[in-house]
Structures are given as C-alpha cells and as structure tokens.
Design an enzyme around this catalytic site. Sequence first.
Site, PDB file in Angstrom:
ATOM      1  N   GLU A 134       0.841  -0.876  -0.437  1.00  0.00           N
ATOM      2  CA  GLU A 134       0.010  -0.102   0.270  1.00  0.00           C
ATOM      3  C   GLU A 134       1.076   1.189  -0.239  1.00  0.00           C
ATOM      4  O   GLU A 134       1.761   0.999   0.290  1.00  0.00           O
ATOM      5  CB  GLU A 134      -0.504  -0.450   1.116  1.00  0.00           C
ATOM      6  CG  GLU A 134      -1.994  -1.381   1.613  1.00  0.00           C
ATOM      7  CD  GLU A 134      -2.386  -1.376   2.937  1.00  0.00           C
ATOM      8  OE1 GLU A 134      -2.528  -0.357   3.189  1.00  0.00           O
ATOM      9  OE2 GLU A 134      -2.541  -1.961   3.109  1.00  0.00           O
ATOM     10  N   LYS A 184       2.327   4.224   1.502  1.00  0.00           N
ATOM     11  CA  LYS A 184       2.418   4.964   2.889  1.00  0.00           C
ATOM     12  C   LYS A 184       1.860   6.459   2.722  1.00  0.00           C
ATOM     13  O   LYS A 184       2.053   7.135   2.625  1.00  0.00           O
ATOM     14  CB  LYS A 184       3.477   5.345   3.396  1.00  0.00           C
ATOM     15  CG  LYS A 184       4.128   5.607   4.920  1.00  0.00           C
ATOM     16  CD  LYS A 184       4.754   4.864   5.440  1.00  0.00           C
ATOM     17  CE  LYS A 184       4.903   5.113   7.234  1.00  0.00           C
ATOM     18  NZ  LYS A 184       5.064   6.259   7.631  1.00  0.00           N
ATOM     19  N   ASP A 202       0.808  10.484   4.110  1.00  0.00           N
ATOM     20  CA  ASP A 202       1.633  11.335   4.371  1.00  0.00           C
ATOM     21  C   ASP A 202       0.990  12.500   5.337  1.00  0.00           C
ATOM     22  O   ASP A 202       0.416  13.149   5.290  1.00  0.00           O
ATOM     23  CB  ASP A 202       2.946  12.355   4.298  1.00  0.00           C
ATOM     24  CG  ASP A 202       3.968  12.797   5.240  1.00  0.00           C
ATOM     25  OD1 ASP A 202       3.746  12.261   6.472  1.00  0.00           O
ATOM     26  OD2 ASP A 202       4.146  13.799   4.494  1.00  0.00           O
ATOM     27  N   TYR A 261      -6.908   1.811   5.986  1.00  0.00           N
ATOM     28  CA  TYR A 261      -6.019   0.699   6.105  1.00  0.00           C
ATOM     29  C   TYR A 261      -6.591  -0.394   7.098  1.00  0.00           C
ATOM     30  O   TYR A 261      -5.873  -2.247   6.456  1.00  0.00           O
ATOM     31  CB  TYR A 261      -4.879   1.233   5.479  1.00  0.00           C
ATOM     32  CG  TYR A 261      -4.248   2.203   6.756  1.00  0.00           C
ATOM     33  CD1 TYR A 261      -3.875   3.770   6.120  1.00  0.00           C
ATOM     34  CD2 TYR A 261      -4.062   1.702   8.008  1.00  0.00           C
ATOM     35  CE1 TYR A 261      -3.569   4.599   7.687  1.00  0.00           C
ATOM     36  CE2 TYR A 261      -3.457   2.722   9.046  1.00  0.00           C
ATOM     37  CZ  TYR A 261      -3.203   3.555   8.693  1.00  0.00           C
ATOM     38  OH  TYR A 261      -2.552   4.491   9.772  1.00  0.00           O
ATOM     39  N   LYS A 288      10.785   2.797   2.957  1.00  0.00           N
ATOM     40  CA  LYS A 288      10.325   4.858   2.842  1.00  0.00           C
ATOM     41  C   LYS A 288      11.587   5.161   1.491  1.00  0.00           C
ATOM     42  O   LYS A 288      12.248   4.210   1.131  1.00  0.00           O
ATOM     43  CB  LYS A 288      10.734   5.464   4.317  1.00  0.00           C
ATOM     44  CG  LYS A 288      10.544   4.892   5.629  1.00  0.00           C
ATOM     45  CD  LYS A 288       9.184   5.824   5.824  1.00  0.00           C
ATOM     46  CE  LYS A 288       9.992   7.354   6.454  1.00  0.00           C
ATOM     47  NZ  LYS A 288       9.019   7.617   7.931  1.00  0.00           N
ATOM     48  N   CYS A 335      14.246  46.985  13.961  1.00  0.00           N
ATOM     49  CA  CYS A 335      13.688  47.179  12.586  1.00  0.00           C
ATOM     50  C   CYS A 335      14.440  47.486  11.447  1.00  0.00           C
ATOM     51  O   CYS A 335      14.779  48.914  11.750  1.00  0.00           O
ATOM     52  CB  CYS A 335      12.308  47.653  12.049  1.00  0.00           C
ATOM     53  SG  CYS A 335      10.931  47.448  10.839  1.00  0.00           S
ATOM     54  N   CYS A 356      12.529  50.672  10.026  1.00  0.00           N
ATOM     55  CA  CYS A 356      11.817  52.000  10.685  1.00  0.00           C
ATOM     56  C   CYS A 356      13.242  52.282  11.592  1.00  0.00           C
ATOM     57  O   CYS A 356      12.590  53.426  12.739  1.00  0.00           O
ATOM     58  CB  CYS A 356      10.398  51.826  10.483  1.00  0.00           C
ATOM     59  SG  CYS A 356       9.808  50.607  11.985  1.00  0.00           S
ATOM     60  N   CYS A 365       7.757  44.021  14.311  1.00  0.00           N
ATOM     61  CA  CYS A 365       7.919  45.606  14.044  1.00  0.00           C
ATOM     62  C   CYS A 365       6.553  46.461  14.484  1.00  0.00           C
ATOM     63  O   CYS A 365       5.901  45.827  14.159  1.00  0.00           O
ATOM     64  CB  CYS A 365       7.822  46.124  12.901  1.00  0.00           C
ATOM     65  SG  CYS A 365       8.390  47.934  13.134  1.00  0.00           S
ATOM     66  N   CYS A 398       5.608  51.681   9.582  1.00  0.00           N
ATOM     67  CA  CYS A 398       6.942  51.640   9.554  1.00  0.00           C
ATOM     68  C   CYS A 398       6.750  51.376   8.436  1.00  0.00           C
ATOM     69  O   CYS A 398       5.642  51.309   8.070  1.00  0.00           O
ATOM     70  CB  CYS A 398       7.390  50.207   9.931  1.00  0.00           C
ATOM     71  SG  CYS A 398       8.377  49.773   9.398  1.00  0.00           S
TER      72      CYS A 398
HETATM   73  S1  IVH Z   1      -0.682   0.438   8.636  1.00  0.00           S
HETATM   74  C1  IVH Z   1      -0.287  -2.181  13.059  1.00  0.00           C
HETATM   75  N1  IVH Z   1      -1.238   1.299   6.486  1.00  0.00           N
HETATM   76  O1  IVH Z   1       2.005   5.513   9.132  1.00  0.00           O
HETATM   77  C2  IVH Z   1      -0.133  -0.831  11.501  1.00  0.00           C
HETATM   78  N2  IVH Z   1       0.121   3.103   8.283  1.00  0.00           N
HETATM   79  O2  IVH Z   1       4.880   4.966  10.039  1.00  0.00           O
HETATM   80  C3  IVH Z   1      -0.653  -0.247  11.943  1.00  0.00           C
HETATM   81  N3  IVH Z   1       0.906   5.092   7.564  1.00  0.00           N
HETATM   82  O3  IVH Z   1       0.818   5.078  12.302  1.00  0.00           O
HETATM   83  C4  IVH Z   1      -0.383   1.627  10.486  1.00  0.00           C
HETATM   84  N4  IVH Z   1      -0.172   5.034   5.349  1.00  0.00           N
HETATM   85  O4  IVH Z   1      -0.423   6.531  10.600  1.00  0.00           O
HETATM   86  C5  IVH Z   1      -0.671   2.093   7.947  1.00  0.00           C
HETATM   87  N5  IVH Z   1      -1.345   2.410   3.819  1.00  0.00           N
HETATM   88  C6  IVH Z   1      -0.993   2.656   5.533  1.00  0.00           C
HETATM   89  C7  IVH Z   1      -0.072   3.616   6.028  1.00  0.00           C
HETATM   90  C8  IVH Z   1      -0.209   3.855   7.359  1.00  0.00           C
HETATM   91  C9  IVH Z   1       0.203   5.802   5.984  1.00  0.00           C
HETATM   92  C10 IVH Z   1       0.894   5.799   8.697  1.00  0.00           C
HETATM   93  C11 IVH Z   1       0.462   5.337   9.789  1.00  0.00           C
HETATM   94  C12 IVH Z   1       1.106   4.635  10.989  1.00  0.00           C
HETATM   95  C13 IVH Z   1       2.851   5.656  10.074  1.00  0.00           C
HETATM   96  C14 IVH Z   1       3.832   4.426  10.879  1.00  0.00           C
END
Ligand code: IVH
Length: 682
Positions: free
Chosen positions: A117, A119, A121, A229, A325, A419, A422, A437, A442
């Site tokens: 999946e 990740k 942010d 998720y 990552k 500043c 001024c 300021c 100014c």
């Molecule tokens: S699974 C026990 N799936 O990443 C499993 N987390 O660095 C828990 N996150 O705290 C997380 N996308 O906030 C999972 N597809 C995804 C995710 C995901 C983002 C975040 C989540 C977690 C953090 C960990």
Amino acid sequence: MEQAVLEVQQRVAELRQLLQRASYAYYVLDNPDMPDAVYDQLYRELQDLEAQYPQLITPDSPTQRVGERPATQFTSVRHNVPLYSLENAFNLAEFASWQDRWRRVAPGVSEFEYVCELKIDGNALALTYENGVLTRGATRGDGVMGEDITPNVRTIRAIPLRLNLDHPPPRVEIRGEAFLPLEVFQYINQEREQAGDALFANPRNAAAGTLRQLDSRIVARRRLDFFAYTLHVPNTEGSDATPPLQLETQWNALETLQSMGFRVNPMRQLCRSLFEVEEYYNRWATERLELPYLTDGVVVKLNSLALQEQLGFTQKFPRWAIALKYPAEEAPTVVENISVNVGRTGAVTPTADLRPVQLAGTTVSRATLHNGDRIAELDIRIGDTVIVRKAGEIIPEVVRVLPDLRPANTTPYQLPTHCPECEQPLVRPEGEAVTRCINTSCPAILRRSILHWVGRDAMDINGLGEKWVQQFTDRGLVHTVADLYELTPEQLMTVDRMGKKSAQNLVEAIEQSQGQPWARVLYGLGIRHVGSVNAQLLADQFSTVETLAQAQPDDIAQVNGIGAEIAQSVYQWFQVPANQRLIERLRAAGVQLAGESKANQPQGNQPLAGKTFVLTGTLPTLKRDEAKAMIEQAGGKVTGSVSKKTNYVVVGAEAGSKLEKAEELGITLLSEADFLELIASS
Ligand code: IVH
C-alpha cells in the site's frame, strides 16, 4: 396521524440511503452517479422532513455532519487496541533482512503474499462504530492515549457516519490516515498568507492542526480526506445476532472497508515475491509525485491475517508489516546570507539566501527559517552548510546543519533587535514565536498594506506594483490607502519615470476600484485572520461597515465559519481610532462600505414581532440563552409553556412533554437548523 408519521419515517430512511449512496459514489469511488442538483434537492427534502419531525433526526443522518459548537478542549481517550507504529526500511536490503527475520519467527511458512500500500503522509485516526454508527473518532496520540475529536471527524466526507452493512457488528474499529490534499493545503496557506497568519510547513502539520481545531465548522471548510487501512473487530463470541465479518486477508479487509463506505487507496497491489515488491516500490518512487496528496513510502503487510496473528507485535511494531520509505527530497547547500522581511502585520520572517541547488525538479535559492526560535534550535549560521528539504509543493525549509562543514569564526545568528526598515525596536509578545515591528508608520508595513489593498483579490488596481508603491511612500505621497484616492496625475508625474499617460491611467484605475464590492474592501483592510473567504462570510452577514464595527465579538463569532479568534481580531481592529478614521476617509473617497446582505435582514426591522416561541430539549449547537436572544432581537417572544398562542416550538434532543403538547395542538415544530434558517430569512 400514526400512519403519516410512519410514511415520513420511511421516506426519511429512503432519502438517507439515497444520499449516502450518492456520497459514496462521489467521495469514495470517485465516480459520481447523481447530478449535484438532484443531490441538493433530495438533501433539502430530508432537511425539511427532519425540521418538521425533529424526533426523527439521528446522528448518522447526512444532514448532521457539521454544526457542532466550538469545543473548549478535547478529552483524552484510551484506545481499545493500541495504535502501533511501523518499523522503517530505507532500501531493499533492509526490507530483505526484515523478510528473513519474520520467516525465522514463522519457519513453517513456505508460501506467502504481501499487500503493498502507499504510505500516506498524514495523521492516523481510530474510528469506533457501534452497531454501525460512528460513535468516536480519536487521534493516535502516543498510540495508547489519543484525543477524542469526534465532531471534527464527522466533517470528513470520506468517512461514513453509518456503515453500509445490513448486519453491523456491535463494535468495530477502523484505522486509517487523515490527510489534506495538496490543492487544499496550498489554498489554506494562501488564505493564511492573505490573512497575515503563519504558514503551515507541510500538509501533515496542516492536517494535524486542522484535526485539533476546536471549531468543527472551520474543520469542515478545510476538506480533510481519509484513506482507511485496517479493520479490528473485537471477538464477537456470544453475540449471535450478527454474522461475523469473514476476514481472512488484508486484501479482503481493504475490500470490506471499501464496501462499508470508506475511501480506500486504489494504488494497492498483491505481491508474491521480493522482486514484485521492488517493482512496486520503484514504480511509485516517481509516480507518487503526480498524486494529489503526499506519500512518503510504501507499507508492505503480510496478506494472511492468520499469519499476522501468529507473528504478533514487538514493543512498538507489528512483525507482519514494514514501511519501505523513500528518501526525502533533500540536498546540501550553503547559507550565503540571512535576510529578514517585514510583513503587512509587522511580522519579521527570517529567510536563508542559499547557494542555488536542484531539488525535486526545481532550483531552490531561498528557504524559510520560520522564526528566531527555529534558527536558535538548529543553530543555523551564515556560512553553514545545511540540508534543505522540499517535498511536493512545499516551501523549502532548512532541516539541519552539517556542523563538520562549519567554517571557522562563525557566530550564532541573532535576529535584529531593531526593524531593518524603520529602525524602531522589534518586540516579541510573550508566548508567541513571532517577532514584530509595532510601529504603525513603519514604511515596510505601509508598503505591504498598500500592496495588499491594490492586490488582485482586494481592490484589483492594475499597474500599481511594488516599485511605484515604494516611490509613493518614500516621497510621502501616500500614508494610508485612503491617500491613493486623492492622488492627481500631476503629483504622480513627479515620480521617476512616470509619464503623463501612465499617471492618468493609474488615477483612473484607482478611481474605478471604488466600485469593488464591500467584501473585497473588507479583505483589503488587511485585518488579521481575515482572508478573502472570511471577508466574504463576514460581508454576507454584516451588510454595512457600521453593523460590523458595532458588533461584539460574540455576534461576529455567530457567523458560520468564523471562530472566536477571528471575531476578536475583527472587533479589536474596529476599536483602534486610526482605523476608524481610515474608514471615514474611505467613505469620503467613495469606496463601497456596504453591500447586499445574504442574511437579508433589513436594519431595525423586527421580522418576528408578535410571534411566540417555546424552546424545548437540548439544541445541537445553540445554548438556550443564545436562541432566546436571537428571537428577542428579531422582535419575537419566548415563553415557558406551550399553548394555543404559541407559534413555534424549537425542538432539541430529549424533548419531553412540551413536544407532545405541541404535537397535540398542531403547532409548527422547528429543528435548530430550521430555526436558524427562519431567523436568517425573515
Ligand atoms: S498500517 C499496525 N498502512 O504510517 C499497522 N499505516 O509510520 C499500523 N500510515 O502510524 C499502520 N499509510 O499513521 C498503515 N497504508 C498504511 C499507512 C500507514 C500511512 C501511517 C500510520 C502509521 C505510520 C507509521
């Protein structure tokens, strides 16, 4: 009578289902199947029915997403199942060693699948559904204790208020990531810049700030999104009323989440080998940059839930998942100088002038240093080699210094005490990170205020750029924006390189700006926290400058979308004598200080004169005193008991005998939403 109510009840249920399905197609499947106009019509029909029969309102009705009154604080809650975080791998070798490790823990496993999946942010949320209805939404917090932010969670359209399940389990917990789409993030920062507020550094911070906003009406405007998720169903043994959800795999769980009504990220993939994971990871390394939201890696999970259970958790992480990552888009470069910039509100922002460096496809030569604290914390000095970061559309920032590369003889950087424009002393209000300021004359503040006034979203005066403004202020031709309206072509021609034609054009453009609507004028005044959206909201409700200038902070905060802080700022602005004089001069100059009120409430009119109201039960957002004050302000009367003379009964939750009496006498019943509409439209 009974029969009629039953029919209404049926229709209400039907409408809710239609609306819920349409939102699902729109927000979750990204595949709208109902024209907006039809949706609006059905929504209004439901609103009307609920207004007539407030006892039929349920918390999962599509009409109940927003409107909670601001919370004073959030309460801490304990998660039923802790929210674990994920172990990180930064390359495929680290991923392979994780694979070796879990295989040693489960030696008998010969065949397995991974779900890959993206990740996202953002910020993790834990959602609790009881008998299919959303009852709690909480932040992750430290994983064990989080904050209950249910009213805010309810505003997120990708989160269903009711699960789309015929036989929902008594309790189920869903986890996922709340995030701000990049477009919304940019829009919010634009608004904040216009309003003179500090910018959010990235969408994750902006989402976190939004989720913890006390006023859910503001949250609703920010359009958070959500991908689900995971799904936790507590052991339902003993409850034979509901068939258990048949879940064997994570893949299955994601599909179930989607059919329950959640938005689930479509970029998921089943992988059967390290090689396939590598392909997925490499593919999304670049493709993710095209997505409308930020991602910082790939999450790889073992597909079999039985295997997940067998592997279990370490102190902090599941053994069955890992985050692979992507390296952040960072690069080293040198701080050649640190300059400070004085904004319209007097805020002093330090900026690093960098040796130009390529980052995420663009050349970066400046980075924000946010404020003095941040510089001190990182100990950034002129001459330092630093790491700058830029992700997606985010303003570049300095993340850390490389101390080994620091030249000899550098000294810690100090923000100037005076500043740069001024030369008056700068101040830093206690408890604030920003240095300002506070000299109202100014020249930097004056120039920025004028540029704001002439800007595209305000008076939109063409041809009046930074260079001219600098000259007008330097020569003392303009001391406030009102002075612009008294400039003559002759005066303008005294300015370097301004010909007769340009001078005439400019005077004409300034004159034309008198026709700009009141909302733009209000925005142009540059009141803190009042960006163009807030200005429009205020102008809709306060149709003249007088009504706004006389309003108390509480009156201003009544406006939907305007929080207490904004209200206070507006109120204070109008208390300052110099600002009052400015308004008078703008009036004399012919600038529009009134407009058509959307509230459509003629001044001094008493639209509810002669009408008698009874209030019963707890209203979702208004306190009883507030409702009473609103009725009385409009000329109506509030009494304590229902009689034939009562015109309206405003009904809230847990209404008792007054509601029965009103029904008996056939008196018009109003929900809060209805009541507000009546007040607004009468
Ligand atoms: S699974 C026990 N799936 O990443 C499993 N987390 O660095 C828990 N996150 O705290 C997380 N996308 O906030 C999972 N597809 C995804 C995710 C995901 C983002 C975040 C989540 C977690 C953090 C960990």
